[in-house]
Write a protein that holds these residues in place. Structure first.
Motif, short mmCIF file in Angstrom:
data_model
loop_
_atom_site.label_atom_id
_atom_site.label_comp_id
_atom_site.label_asym_id
_atom_site.label_seq_id
_atom_site.Cartn_x
_atom_site.Cartn_y
_atom_site.Cartn_z
N UNK A 166 53.77 34.09 23.18
CA UNK A 166 54.48 33.47 24.30
C UNK A 166 53.87 33.94 25.61
N UNK A 167 54.12 33.19 26.65
CA UNK A 167 53.54 33.50 27.95
C UNK A 167 54.23 34.71 28.59
N UNK A 168 53.42 35.70 28.94
CA UNK A 168 53.93 36.86 29.68
C UNK A 168 52.76 37.56 30.36
N UNK A 169 52.84 37.71 31.65
CA UNK A 169 51.80 38.41 32.42
C UNK A 169 52.30 39.82 32.72
N UNK A 170 51.82 40.84 32.00
CA UNK A 170 52.30 42.20 32.22
C UNK A 170 51.99 42.70 33.63
N UNK A 171 52.78 43.62 34.11
CA UNK A 171 52.51 44.26 35.39
C UNK A 171 51.12 44.89 35.33
N UNK A 172 50.29 44.61 36.33
CA UNK A 172 48.93 45.13 36.34
C UNK A 172 47.90 44.16 35.81
N UNK A 173 48.35 43.07 35.17
CA UNK A 173 47.39 42.11 34.61
C UNK A 173 46.63 41.36 35.69
N UNK A 174 47.17 41.37 36.94
CA UNK A 174 46.45 40.75 38.04
C UNK A 174 45.19 41.53 38.39
N UNK A 175 45.09 42.77 37.88
CA UNK A 175 43.92 43.61 38.11
C UNK A 175 42.91 43.53 36.96
N UNK A 176 43.19 42.68 35.98
CA UNK A 176 42.29 42.47 34.84
C UNK A 176 41.42 41.26 35.13
N UNK A 177 40.13 41.38 34.86
CA UNK A 177 39.18 40.29 35.12
C UNK A 177 39.60 39.01 34.41
N UNK A 178 39.31 37.88 35.03
CA UNK A 178 39.70 36.60 34.48
C UNK A 178 39.19 36.33 33.08
N UNK A 179 37.98 36.81 32.78
CA UNK A 179 37.41 36.59 31.45
C UNK A 179 38.10 37.42 30.38
N UNK A 180 38.88 38.42 30.81
CA UNK A 180 39.52 39.34 29.87
C UNK A 180 41.01 39.06 29.69
N UNK A 181 41.43 37.87 30.07
CA UNK A 181 42.83 37.50 29.87
C UNK A 181 42.92 35.98 29.77
N UNK A 182 44.01 35.51 29.18
CA UNK A 182 44.20 34.06 29.03
C UNK A 182 44.67 33.44 30.33
N UNK A 183 44.16 32.27 30.64
CA UNK A 183 44.56 31.58 31.86
C UNK A 183 46.04 31.22 31.85
N UNK A 208 46.39 39.43 27.34
CA UNK A 208 45.55 40.12 28.30
C UNK A 208 44.93 41.35 27.64
N UNK A 209 43.72 41.70 28.02
CA UNK A 209 43.06 42.88 27.47
C UNK A 209 43.77 44.14 27.95
N UNK A 210 43.92 45.11 27.05
CA UNK A 210 44.50 46.40 27.42
C UNK A 210 43.46 47.51 27.35
N UNK A 260 40.79 48.45 31.18
CA UNK A 260 40.82 46.99 31.33
C UNK A 260 41.05 46.58 32.79
N UNK A 261 41.49 47.54 33.62
CA UNK A 261 41.80 47.24 35.02
C UNK A 261 40.59 47.50 35.92
N UNK A 262 40.31 46.52 36.77
CA UNK A 262 39.16 46.64 37.67
C UNK A 262 39.38 47.66 38.78
N UNK A 263 40.64 47.98 39.05
CA UNK A 263 40.93 48.92 40.15
C UNK A 263 41.09 50.36 39.68
N UNK A 264 40.83 50.62 38.40
CA UNK A 264 40.90 51.98 37.86
C UNK A 264 39.49 52.45 37.57
#
Length: 350
Positions: free
Chosen positions: A109-126, A131-133, A302-306
């Motif tokens: 089901x659709x769910x964007x976890x907190x912090x997933x906005x910091x995951x690169x687009x190729x590493x998560x579903x549109x 999302x990649x962890x 998985x986070x670009x800001x870490x």
């Protein structure tokens, strides 16, 4: 006794018992538990892996216990498929292309976890179904005691030295096994050449394995000289397996290649503890847990800001130096995976 009469004890029990239709589902959703179905690699052999720390901290912070079920990526998806009418898992974690396959089958089901906005687009579903962890890369392992230098090319593995000393996990069952086929198709310039090579390699191959994680101990002991794996899992295993080395077969141009093979997580459709599943996904992507991906798990955040600067992160960066990273056509692989696997079976007689 007439069929329409109810014994007194049963009648009293029915009166005393709460109506399941009224609160059964609520009780289940409120339970302090969350069930995770996951590909192997993130849980430590001795309880010292990234999952071990994350699950321990999660329970301490939330009071929610993590029930954990592990297997090959394909195996976990198939289990979720079988349970579709009565889901048992809340969170599903697999490697590509199985996470895309799970989403395509409507298992997530659709769910964007907190912090997933910091995951690169190729590493998560549109569409936010996964999302990649933990970012990860495909690789091979070799026994450093028996082989002073790792093999450099695919062709070296055809030599007599590797007869019954080589094994790779099964494409279509294990994520890393499927990765062998994907990388071979890239390195040899297409499916037919890749299958022709893997047919020849079969003479040295020990046989199928549903789990990639079980191969590294065999390599460390010298039962095998070479096996497939992935960087995160194998790097973590080197802490207790001193003879384990990581390498990347070179393509036709002589350059070692690999591709990203992240652990991707999604919330299961009609999850019995959906709220708890969301909390766990948020927790796994939190900054602290992402900092620990390399420090504890031997993987890549998985986070670009870490930005990890621990000793493991430095060693992993050095390991990947000079290795060309290509991006597979995941939409093609997801669409044609079954056909590719059947062609592999036919070519290798598996």
């Amino acid at each position: 006794m007439p069929r329409n009469r109810v014994p007194l004890a049963v009648a009293l029990a029915l009166i005393a018992a709460p109506a399941l239709s009224a609160c059964g589902s609520s009780a289940a959703s409120d339970a302090k538990v969350v069930t995770v179905y996951s590909a192997d690699g993130l849980k430590g052999e001795n309880g010292d892996g990234w999952y071990d720390q994350v699950f321990k901290d999660f329970q301490k912070q939330t009071g929610i216990k993590v029930e954990y079920v592990e297997g090959g990526s394909g195996e976990m998806v198939q289990r979720a498929v079988r349970e579709r009418s009565n889901p048992q898992a809340d969170v599903l974690v697999t490697l590509p292309p199985f996470i895309q396959q799970a989403a395509g089958k409507g298992l997530l089901q659709k769910y964007a976890p907190a912090g997933s906005d910091r995951v690169a687009g190729a590493d998560k579903a549109a569409d936010s179904t996964w999302t990649s962890v933990v970012t990860n890369y495909f690789g091979f392992v070799y026994n450093k005691k028996e082989l002073k230098q790792p093999p450099k090319t695919w062709d070296e593995l055809l030599g007599a030295r590797y007869k019954n000393k080589l094994q790779y996990s099964t494409p279509g069952v294990a994520g890393d096994g499927t990765a062998v086929l994907i990388k071979a198709m890239h390195d040899f310039g297409g499916k037919e050449r890749a299958l022709a090579y893997l047919k020849r390699l079969q003479a040295n191959n020990v046989g199928p394995s549903a789990s990639t994680g079980k191969l590294a101990p065999k390599v460390d002991k010298g039962e095998l000289l070479v096996a497939n794996g992935d960087v995160q899992m194998n790097y973590a295993q080197t802490k207790t397996m001193p003879n384990l080395g990581i390498w990347f077969p070179a393509g036709t141009d002589g350059k070692p290649t690999t591709f990203a093979l992240p652990y991707a997580a999604g919330l299961v459709t009609k999850a019995p503890h959906s709220t708890n599943g969301k909390k766990l996904l948020d927790f796994m992507l939190a900054r602290k847990q992402q900092q620990e991906v390399s420090a504890i798990g031997g993987g890549f955040t998985a986070r670009q800001d870490v930005e990890a600067t621990d000793a493991n992160a430095v060693a992993l960066t050095r390991l990947m130096d000079g290795v060309e990273v290509f991006e597979p056509d995941w939409s093609d692989i997801e669409k044609n995976l079954s056909a590719y696997v059947e062609d592999w079976k036919s070519a290798t007689g598996s």
